[in-house]
Scaffold this motif. Structure first.
Motif, PDB file in Angstrom:
ATOM      1  N   PHE A 251       0.836  -1.197   0.000  1.00  0.00           N
ATOM      2  CA  PHE A 251       0.000   0.000   0.000  1.00  0.00           C
ATOM      3  C   PHE A 251       0.878   1.258   0.000  1.00  0.00           C
ATOM      4  CE2 PHE A 251      -2.357   3.361   2.142  1.00  0.00           C
ATOM      5  CZ  PHE A 251      -3.579   3.317   1.506  1.00  0.00           C
ATOM      6  N   ILE A 252       1.853   1.267   0.902  1.00  0.00           N
ATOM      7  CA  ILE A 252       2.741   2.436   1.036  1.00  0.00           C
ATOM      8  C   ILE A 252       3.550   2.628  -0.243  1.00  0.00           C
ATOM      9  CG2 ILE A 252       4.670   3.429   2.356  1.00  0.00           C
ATOM     10  CD1 ILE A 252       2.212   3.134   4.025  1.00  0.00           C
ATOM     11  N   LEU A 253       4.103   1.512  -0.719  1.00  0.00           N
ATOM     12  CA  LEU A 253       4.959   1.581  -1.910  1.00  0.00           C
ATOM     13  C   LEU A 253       4.170   2.119  -3.110  1.00  0.00           C
ATOM     14  CD1 LEU A 253       7.864   0.708  -1.700  1.00  0.00           C
ATOM     15  CD2 LEU A 253       7.318  -1.306  -3.030  1.00  0.00           C
ATOM     16  N   ALA A 254       2.936   1.617  -3.261  1.00  0.00           N
ATOM     17  CA  ALA A 254       2.105   2.071  -4.382  1.00  0.00           C
ATOM     18  C   ALA A 254       1.744   3.539  -4.229  1.00  0.00           C
ATOM     19  CB  ALA A 254       0.839   1.220  -4.455  1.00  0.00           C
ATOM     20  N   LEU A 255       1.457   3.930  -2.999  1.00  0.00           N
ATOM     21  CA  LEU A 255       1.101   5.325  -2.705  1.00  0.00           C
ATOM     22  C   LEU A 255       2.238   6.276  -3.106  1.00  0.00           C
ATOM     23  CD1 LEU A 255      -1.049   7.036  -1.103  1.00  0.00           C
ATOM     24  CD2 LEU A 255       0.386   6.735   0.874  1.00  0.00           C
ATOM     25  N   VAL A 256       3.461   5.853  -2.792  1.00  0.00           N
ATOM     26  CA  VAL A 256       4.620   6.699  -3.072  1.00  0.00           C
ATOM     27  C   VAL A 256       4.979   6.667  -4.559  1.00  0.00           C
ATOM     28  CG1 VAL A 256       7.089   6.922  -2.590  1.00  0.00           C
ATOM     29  CG2 VAL A 256       5.524   6.472  -0.732  1.00  0.00           C
ATOM     30  N   LEU A 257       4.832   5.490  -5.163  1.00  0.00           N
ATOM     31  CA  LEU A 257       5.291   5.341  -6.548  1.00  0.00           C
ATOM     32  C   LEU A 257       4.263   5.800  -7.587  1.00  0.00           C
ATOM     33  CD1 LEU A 257       7.140   1.893  -6.466  1.00  0.00           C
ATOM     34  CD2 LEU A 257       8.084   4.170  -6.231  1.00  0.00           C
ATOM     35  N   ALA A 258       2.987   5.890  -7.190  1.00  0.00           N
ATOM     36  CA  ALA A 258       1.933   6.208  -8.172  1.00  0.00           C
ATOM     37  C   ALA A 258       2.215   7.463  -8.997  1.00  0.00           C
ATOM     38  CB  ALA A 258       0.588   6.313  -7.470  1.00  0.00           C
ATOM     39  N   PRO A 259       2.586   8.593  -8.379  1.00  0.00           N
ATOM     40  CA  PRO A 259       2.841   9.784  -9.207  1.00  0.00           C
ATOM     41  C   PRO A 259       4.008   9.584 -10.180  1.00  0.00           C
ATOM     42  CG  PRO A 259       2.835  10.337  -6.861  1.00  0.00           C
ATOM     43  CD  PRO A 259       2.744   8.876  -6.953  1.00  0.00           C
ATOM     44  N   VAL A 260       5.046   8.850  -9.714  1.00  0.00           N
ATOM     45  CA  VAL A 260       6.205   8.582 -10.585  1.00  0.00           C
ATOM     46  C   VAL A 260       5.772   7.724 -11.769  1.00  0.00           C
ATOM     47  CG1 VAL A 260       8.585   7.694 -10.637  1.00  0.00           C
ATOM     48  CG2 VAL A 260       7.642   8.560  -8.502  1.00  0.00           C
ATOM     49  N   ILE A 261       4.967   6.700 -11.481  1.00  0.00           N
ATOM     50  CA  ILE A 261       4.495   5.789 -12.538  1.00  0.00           C
ATOM     51  C   ILE A 261       3.687   6.569 -13.577  1.00  0.00           C
ATOM     52  CG2 ILE A 261       2.917   3.863 -13.026  1.00  0.00           C
ATOM     53  CD1 ILE A 261       3.706   2.661 -10.334  1.00  0.00           C
ATOM     54  N   GLU A 262       2.741   7.385 -13.094  1.00  0.00           N
ATOM     55  CA  GLU A 262       1.854   8.098 -14.021  1.00  0.00           C
ATOM     56  C   GLU A 262       2.643   9.086 -14.882  1.00  0.00           C
ATOM     57  OE1 GLU A 262      -1.548   9.798 -12.119  1.00  0.00           O
ATOM     58  OE2 GLU A 262      -2.620  10.007 -14.003  1.00  0.00           O
ATOM     59  N   ARG A 263       3.553   9.833 -14.200  1.00  0.00           N
ATOM     60  CA  ARG A 263       4.340  10.832 -14.940  1.00  0.00           C
ATOM     61  C   ARG A 263       5.233  10.133 -15.969  1.00  0.00           C
ATOM     62  NH1 ARG A 263       6.904  13.114 -10.784  1.00  0.00           N
ATOM     63  NH2 ARG A 263       4.972  13.921  -9.952  1.00  0.00           N
ATOM     64  N   ALA A 264       5.912   9.059 -15.534  1.00  0.00           N
ATOM     65  CA  ALA A 264       6.829   8.352 -16.443  1.00  0.00           C
ATOM     66  C   ALA A 264       6.066   7.735 -17.611  1.00  0.00           C
ATOM     67  CB  ALA A 264       7.575   7.260 -15.675  1.00  0.00           C
ATOM     68  N   PHE A 265       4.851   7.240 -17.338  1.00  0.00           N
ATOM     69  CA  PHE A 265       4.046   6.621 -18.393  1.00  0.00           C
ATOM     70  C   PHE A 265       3.692   7.649 -19.465  1.00  0.00           C
ATOM     71  CE2 PHE A 265      -0.074   5.424 -20.221  1.00  0.00           C
ATOM     72  CZ  PHE A 265       0.242   4.169 -20.713  1.00  0.00           C
TER      73      PHE A 265
END
Lengths: 502, 151
Positions: A440-454
């Motif tokens: 949960f924490i990892l996804a919460l932190v990584l979500a903006p990076v994932i979306e921006r990188a995508f």
């Protein structure tokens, strides 16, 4: 690697206030680690808001000290009382307490101290030499590589996590969903805000972490049985200081176990999301295979392996955070919060933009592990007796007060407390339903990076998804992602086939 | 002290209940995300479908470890009531009064005997928090007593 920056940071780390802060952190970590129900994440969740008013060179030594020593502190009650202070000392309790029953408590505590110091120091060296090199390499990463790396991190935590993979996946998705609240990083369009002004900038990370790790424990304490068997039933175990100092023959005997467990711990620690428990169980399993039935009967290697494995995960789990900006576990996600609060940008540029702080952090891991040895030997006899005298009810009250204050202080608003409260309830439900918090924490932190990188990758490739597999590094990482995702399914099929009679 | 389940369901069915929540959440996300422009709605749409898939998966492969036994419902509900009251006190009267009530409330609900000793401990702890945040760290906390530290 910038050796002049490393030397300057070393000199600064050994100056009065950073060193005092580090020693205070190590001592605090040993105490909280040995209190069942408390651990490094809870303490850091409470401490992070406090440190935002402190200068970086005092804040980070304190946090590093707590992180390094908390999982070692868990070994004290595990060995003396057979109550693991933290989840990481579950297996230490098996052989450690057997040694205590045989009148070898001092030796068991000594083994835990030596093992933790040895593995922790080795892991700190891995961090010191590996993180800057990886950061330098990561400067060449494009959005496709970042996207693939984040997805790999999430798949590791789902595939390699202990327990139900479906629940890990669910936690991961819920983390992504919570991260979506607020304005879209791509278009600025508000999502899931219901027109609420407070939600436009998204939910603040630190109050979420305070709720998940701090207030959820308070809810657990408020809803659990009031009597405390730990305080009533445990007898005081006499421990002589001389017993804790290991003879050279014992050090030589344990050295292969330490090296084995450290190698495993470092490997698992560097992988984002793999988790400490995986390393501990793997290290203990190797000892069990080697010694068979002697394992569990008070075998020194049975204490050395889990203690070396858990401490080697600590510093190495910071490698992905400091070099790539991707937290390896929940605790390093809290470090991410602390870095952001201090106005620092975790990731490859940390070592080039703010080398003084980046090298100070990695060197603090080394000093904290070295300081853990004398402090561990000194406090091993005092802490367990001290813990018996602290009423759990007052502990719950103190944690609640610190969580409320910390959640308020971050944004100077009651909204932070509301967020912390909401996530405290969510954390409590997660614990009860056995849904892991790390994904949960990892996804919460990584979500903006994932979306921006995508979206960056999409605009670079003209909208072609094939871009992710035409980049060699990104393709390799996505392949590993696939393997990690299929792994739990494969395990399930194998287990079901074994269960079929005949 | 009466010990009972928070929900009268086995771990198997607790997971199936969770899967239904997951399905509902996924459907909700899909419905809301439909109204978003493509750039903002693409990821929530994927997430909605994945949540529904996860819900189906959890229904088919429920775990056996979810545990709602030994939950003192009274303690939990009173705890929540205290937290909501403290939240209101924090906003209206200040952090000092709110933290004092929080400390005493949590300690009593966790089984600490109410009395002068608890009041004194709570007062000392709240003053310590105020001194650390307001005096040492320079983070002003609202409240008549805490204002003295900030000053």
């Amino acid at each position: 690697m910038d050796y002049s920056a490393l030397l300057a940071a070393g000199a600064h780390a050994l100056s009065l206030w950073p060193l005092l802060s580090l020693l205070a952190g190590v001592s605090l970590g040993l105490v909280v680690g040995s209190i069942p129900g408390l651990n490094d994440t809870i303490t850091l969740a409470v401490l992070v808001p406090i440190t935002f008013a402190l200068p970086s060179d005092i804040a980070f030594p304190l946090l590093v000290g707590v992180y390094c020593s908390a999982c070692f502190g868990g070994a004290f009650p595990a060995i003396l009382l057979k109550i693991p202070g933290t989840a990481s000392s579950v297996l230490t309790a098996v052989d450690g307490h057997a040694m205590t029953r045989q009148g070898r408590a001092g030796q068991a505590l000594g083994i835990a101290t030596y093992s933790s110091t040895f593995a922790g120091t080795l892991s700190a060296l891995v961090l010191i030499f590996f993180a800057p090199i990886l950061a330098q390499y990561a400067l060449r990463f494009g959005p496709a590589e970042y996207f693939a790396l984040c997805i790999l991190g999430l798949s590791t935590v789902v595939g390699m996590g202990a327990g139900n993979a479906m629940k890990s996946a669910l936690a991961c998705l819920l983390g992504l969903l919570v991260a979506m609240i607020g304005m879209s990083p791509e278009s600025g369009y508000p999502r899931f805000t219901s027109g609420n002004f407070w939600l436009y900038e998204g939910l603040p990370l630190t109050p979420i972490l305070i709720g998940l790790f701090g207030l959820s424990v308070v809810f657990e304490m408020l809803s659990s049985e009031r009597s405390d068997a730990r305080d009533k039933g445990a007898d005081e175990v006499p421990v002589r200081f001389a017993d804790m100092l290991l003879p050279w023959s014992m050090v030589r005997r344990l050295l292969p176990t330490w090296l084995n467990a450290s190698a495993l711990g470092n490997l698992v620690g560097v992988l984002p999301g793999a988790g400490m428990l995986v390393a501990i169980y793997m290290a203990y399993e190797r000892v069990r295979r080697k010694f068979g039935e002697r394992c569990g009967q008070g075998l020194p290697e049975g204490v050395a392996a889990p203690e070396a494995a858990n401490n080697s995960v600590v510093a190495s789990s910071m490698v992905p955070l400091l070099s790539l900006g991707i937290p390896g576990n929940s605790t390093s996600a809290l470090f991410l919060g602390a870095l952001l609060i201090q106005g620092l940008r975790p990731g490859p540029s940390l070592f080039t933009d703010t080398p003084d702080i980046a090298y100070l952090i990695v060197l603090c891991f080394l000093i904290a592990n070295l300081a853990m040895f004398p402090l561990g030997l000194l406090l091993a006899r005092i802490i367990p007796n001290m813990i018996r005298s602290v009423p759990r009810a007052l502990l719950a009250a103190a944690i609640a007060c610190l969580c409320f204050t910390g959640a308020f202080a971050i944004g100077n608003s009651v909204f932070g407390i509301m967020v912390a409260l909401a996530f405290g309830i969510i954390g409590f439900m997660f614990n009860r339903l056995q849904v892991p918090l790390s994904p949960f924490i990892l996804a919460l932190v990584l979500a903006p990076v994932i979306e921006r990188a995508f979206f960056q990758s999409m605009s670079l490739s003209g909208g072609s998804v094939a871009y992710f597999v035409t980049q060699p590094l990104s393709a390799a990482m996505l392949l590993f992602t696939l393997i990690f995702m299929v792994w739990p399914l494969g395990k399930l099929i194998i287990r079901r086939r074994r269960q079929v009679p005949g | 002290m009466t010990q009972r389940r928070l929900f009268a369901l086995s771990s198997h069915w607790l997971d199936r209940g969770l899967s239904l929540v997951c399905l509902a959440l996924g459907a909700g996300v899909l419905m809301i995300a439909k109204g978003y422009p493509t750039s903002a709605g693409a990821l929530p749409m994927i997430l909605g479908w994945l949540l529904m898939g996860c819900g189906i998966g959890l229904w088919l492969f429920p775990g056996k470890r979810a545990d709602m036994r030994n939950v003192r419902i009274g303690g939990l509900l009173w705890g929540m009531a205290v937290f909501v009251a403290v939240l209101w006190l924090f906003a209206s009267l200040g952090a000092d009064v709110a933290l004092f009530v929080l400390f005493v409330g949590c300690a009593v609900l966790s089984g600490y005997p109410p009395g002068l000793r608890l009041v004194a401990t709570a007062l000392l702890f709240v003053i310590l928090v105020g001194a650390i945040f307001g005096g040492l760290l320079g983070v002003p906390l609202p409240g008549p007593v805490f204002a003295l530290f900030s000053a």
